[in-house]
Design an enzyme around this catalytic site. Structure first.
Site, PDB file in Angstrom:
ATOM      1  N   LYS A 106       0.842  -1.204   0.000  1.00 18.12           N
ATOM      2  CA  LYS A 106       0.000   0.000   0.000  1.00 18.12           C
ATOM      3  C   LYS A 106       0.882   1.262   0.000  1.00 18.12           C
ATOM      4  O   LYS A 106       2.098   1.178   0.192  1.00 18.12           O
ATOM      5  CB  LYS A 106      -0.954  -0.031   1.206  1.00 18.12           C
ATOM      6  CG  LYS A 106      -1.904  -1.238   1.180  1.00 18.12           C
ATOM      7  CD  LYS A 106      -2.945  -1.151   0.092  1.00 18.12           C
ATOM      8  CE  LYS A 106      -3.567  -2.461  -0.332  1.00 18.12           C
ATOM      9  NZ  LYS A 106      -4.432  -3.127   0.617  1.00 18.12           N
TER      10      LYS A 106
HETATM   11  C1  LIG Z   1      -5.438  -4.238   0.857  1.00 12.61           C
HETATM   12  C2  LIG Z   1      -6.910  -4.155   0.894  1.00 12.61           C
HETATM   13  C3  LIG Z   1      -7.672  -4.529   2.028  1.00 12.61           C
HETATM   14  C4  LIG Z   1      -7.180  -5.289   3.216  1.00 12.61           C
HETATM   15  O1  LIG Z   1      -6.003  -5.065   3.701  1.00 12.61           O
HETATM   16  P1  LIG Z   1      -5.068  -6.046   4.543  1.00 12.61           P
HETATM   17  O2  LIG Z   1      -4.296  -5.076   5.360  1.00 12.61           O
HETATM   18  O3  LIG Z   1      -4.253  -6.818   3.574  1.00 12.61           O
HETATM   19  O4  LIG Z   1      -5.923  -6.923   5.400  1.00 12.61           O
HETATM   20  C5  LIG Z   1      -9.042  -4.285   2.018  1.00 12.61           C
HETATM   21  N1  LIG Z   1      -9.636  -3.741   0.967  1.00 12.61           N
HETATM   22  C6  LIG Z   1      -8.974  -3.405  -0.146  1.00 12.61           C
HETATM   23  C7  LIG Z   1      -9.733  -2.772  -1.271  1.00 12.61           C
HETATM   24  C8  LIG Z   1      -7.591  -3.616  -0.226  1.00 12.61           C
HETATM   25  O5  LIG Z   1      -6.931  -3.307  -1.355  1.00 12.61           O
END
Ligand SMILES: *Cc1c(COP(=O)(O)O)cnc(C)c1O
Length: 373
Positions: free
Chosen positions: A185
Site C-alpha cells: 500500500k
Molecule cells: C489491501 C486491501 C484490504 C485489506 O487489507 P489487509 O491489510 O491486507 O488486510 C481491504 N480492501 C482493499 C480494497 C484492499 O486493497
C-alpha cells in the site's frame, strides 16, 4: 537474463523507519500501547480530517471491526462492489451477513450509485464503497441514497490513502473509513490498518471491541465479547516515519504515474484509469487496460511476456461474484455485472514504487509495445 527483476510493489523505508523501530524496542514499548501508537492515531486522524483514528492489526480487521461496531448481523445484506479485494466481502461474511454485489461505474471503476437502489431489500443495512485503485467513489451520490433508505456507508480506502473527493480527504467521506498498511500500500508498516470516524459513541464501541471488550472504566472487566485487533507500537513507529515523508512518497509515485502515461500514450490499445472531474486519485498501483480487439493480444499474454522479461505485474481483481465463496449466492440473486466482468478481464497493474526509475519505466513500456501489434 541479466537485467534486474522489477517487482510490482516495494515499500519505501528510507526515512526514520529504522530509527523509530529501534527507539520503540529500546523503550520496551513493543505491544499495543506506547507513544508511537498515540502519535500515529492523532496524526492519521488529522490527515483524514476525521475526529479519530483507531489503529488495528490489518485492513481486513478494520472492515471486520466496522461491521461489528455497526451491529451487522446474520441475515443482513450489505451492498459491495464485486471488483475489489476479497477482504471487502469477507468482512461482511465474518459477521454472518451476505454481500450483495453491485456493478461499477465505467467513469470511476467504483460502485455505481445509480445501481444501488435496485439492489436494496428489507435486509439491506449498509453499503461499503471501495475507492478502487486509488480513485474515490462518488460519495455524495452514495451517501444521499443511503440517507433516503436509512443505511450506513463505510468507505474502504485501503488503496486510496490521501485521495480527495471534491477536495475532501478519503477517510472522512462516510460514517466510517477503513485503511490498510500492508506492504504494497502507499504507506505501510508491513501489516496494519486503521479506522477513521467522527462519531464518538461508535469510537468507544470500536475501541472496546478492539481490546477484548474491556470496560474502559474498569480494567480487566469485560462486559462484552471483544477481540484482539490491536496494532503494535513497533508497527506505529514505522507508520509515523512513513507519514513524515508522505508528501515525498506521494510526489514520487505521481511522477511515476505521469511517466507511464507519457510512455504508453501512443499505444491506442492501452487504456488508462479514468479520473472523474471531482477526484484527486491516490497514486497506488498504475493501471492499464488491454483492448484485445484492437491489438490482437490479450491481457494474460501480455502479462506472460512481461513476466518472462522479469517484470512482475498483477491482473485486476477476479470479480468476487465468480469466486467459490460467493458465486452460488450471486447466481441465485441473478447478478449481472458487465462492467465489472469487462474490467476484470482486461485490467493490469504495473510496477509502482518510489524506487522505480525512469529507465525501468521505459523498459516496461518497450516490452509492452513489443507485446502489442
Ligand atoms: C489491501 C486491501 C484490504 C485489506 O487489507 P489487509 O491489510 O491486507 O488486510 C481491504 N480492501 C482493499 C480494497 C484492499 O486493497
Amino acid at each position: 537474463m541479466n537485467e534486474q527483476r522489477i517487482p510490482v510493489a516495494m515499500p519505501d523505508l528510507t526515512g526514520n523507519e529504522e530509527k523509530y523501530v529501534v527507539e520503540a524496542i529500546r523503550s520496551s514499548w513493543i505491544s499495543s500501547s506506547g507513544p508511537f501508537n498515540q502519535r500515529f492515531e492523532r496524526e492519521f486522524a488529522e490527515l483524514c480530517g476525521a475526529r479519530s483514528a483507531i489503529g488495528v492489526c490489518n485492513g481486513t480487521v478494520a472492515l471486520h471491526l466496522a461491521m461489528l461496531a455497526l451491529d451487522v448481523r446474520p441475515g443482513d445484506e450489505v451492498l459491495v462492489p464485486s471488483l475489489t479485494y476479497i477482504a471487502t466481502a469477507n468482512a461482511v461474511r465474518y459477521v454472518g451477513a451476505e454481500p450483495v454485489f453491485v456493478d461499477v461505474d465505467p467513469a470511476t471503476w467504483c460502485i455505481d450509485p445509480h445501481l444501488l437502489e435496485a439492489n436494496i431489500t428489507q435486509r439491506t443495512k449498509g453499503i461499503i464503497a471501495v475507492h478502487l485503485y486509488g480513485h474515490p467513489a462518488d460519495m455524495d451520490a452514495i451517501n444521499q441514497l443511503a440517507a433516503v433508505h436509512g443505511l450506513w456507508v463505510v468507505e474502504d480506502a485501503a488503496e486510496a490513502q490521501m485521495a480527495r473527493y471534491k477536495g475532501r480527504p478519503t477517510g472522512n467521506l462516510a460514517r466510517v473509513g477503513t485503511f490498510s498498511f500492508y506492504g504494497n500500500k502507499i504507506f505501510t508498516c508491513g501489516e496494519g490498518g486503521a479506522l477513521t470516524l467522527d462519531d464518538q459513541q461508535l469510537e468507544i464501541r470500536m475501541r472496546a471491541l478492539r481490546g477484548q471488550g474491556m470496560d474502559p472504566q474498569r480494567r480487566y472487566y469485560f462486559p462484552i465479547t471483544g477481540y484482539n485487533f490491536r496494532l503494535t507500537n513497533v508497527a506505529c513507529a514505522i507508520l509515523c516515519a512513513q507519514l513524515e515523508r508522505r508528501d515525498q512518497i506521494l510526489e514520487q509515485r505521481r511522477r511515476i504515474f505521469a511517466r507511464y502515461r507519457e510512455a504508453l500514450a501512443d499505444i491506442p490499445a492501452i487504456g488508462f484509469q479514468p479520473v472523474a472531474a471531482w477526484a484527486e486519485a491516490a497514486p497506488w498501483l498504475f493501471c492499464i487496460t488491454v483492448d484485445e480487439k484492437a491489438c490482437g493480444t490479450c491481457r494474460n499474454d501480455l502479462m506472460e511476456l512481461l513476466t518472462k522479461e522479469g517484470i512482475e505485474t498483477r491482473p485486476f481483481f477476479t470479480p468476487l461474484h465468480h469466486l467459490p465463496p460467493f458465486r452460488e449466492g450471486s447466481r441465485c440473486r441473478g447478478e449481472h455485472l458487465p462492467v465489472t466482468d469487462h474490467l476484470g478481464s482486461m485490467g493490469l497493474n504495473l510496477p509502482t514504487y518510489t524506487a522505480l526509475s525512469s529507465t525501468d519505466i521505459d523498459r516496461i513500456a518497450t516490452t509492452i509495445r513489443r507485446g502489442i501489434r
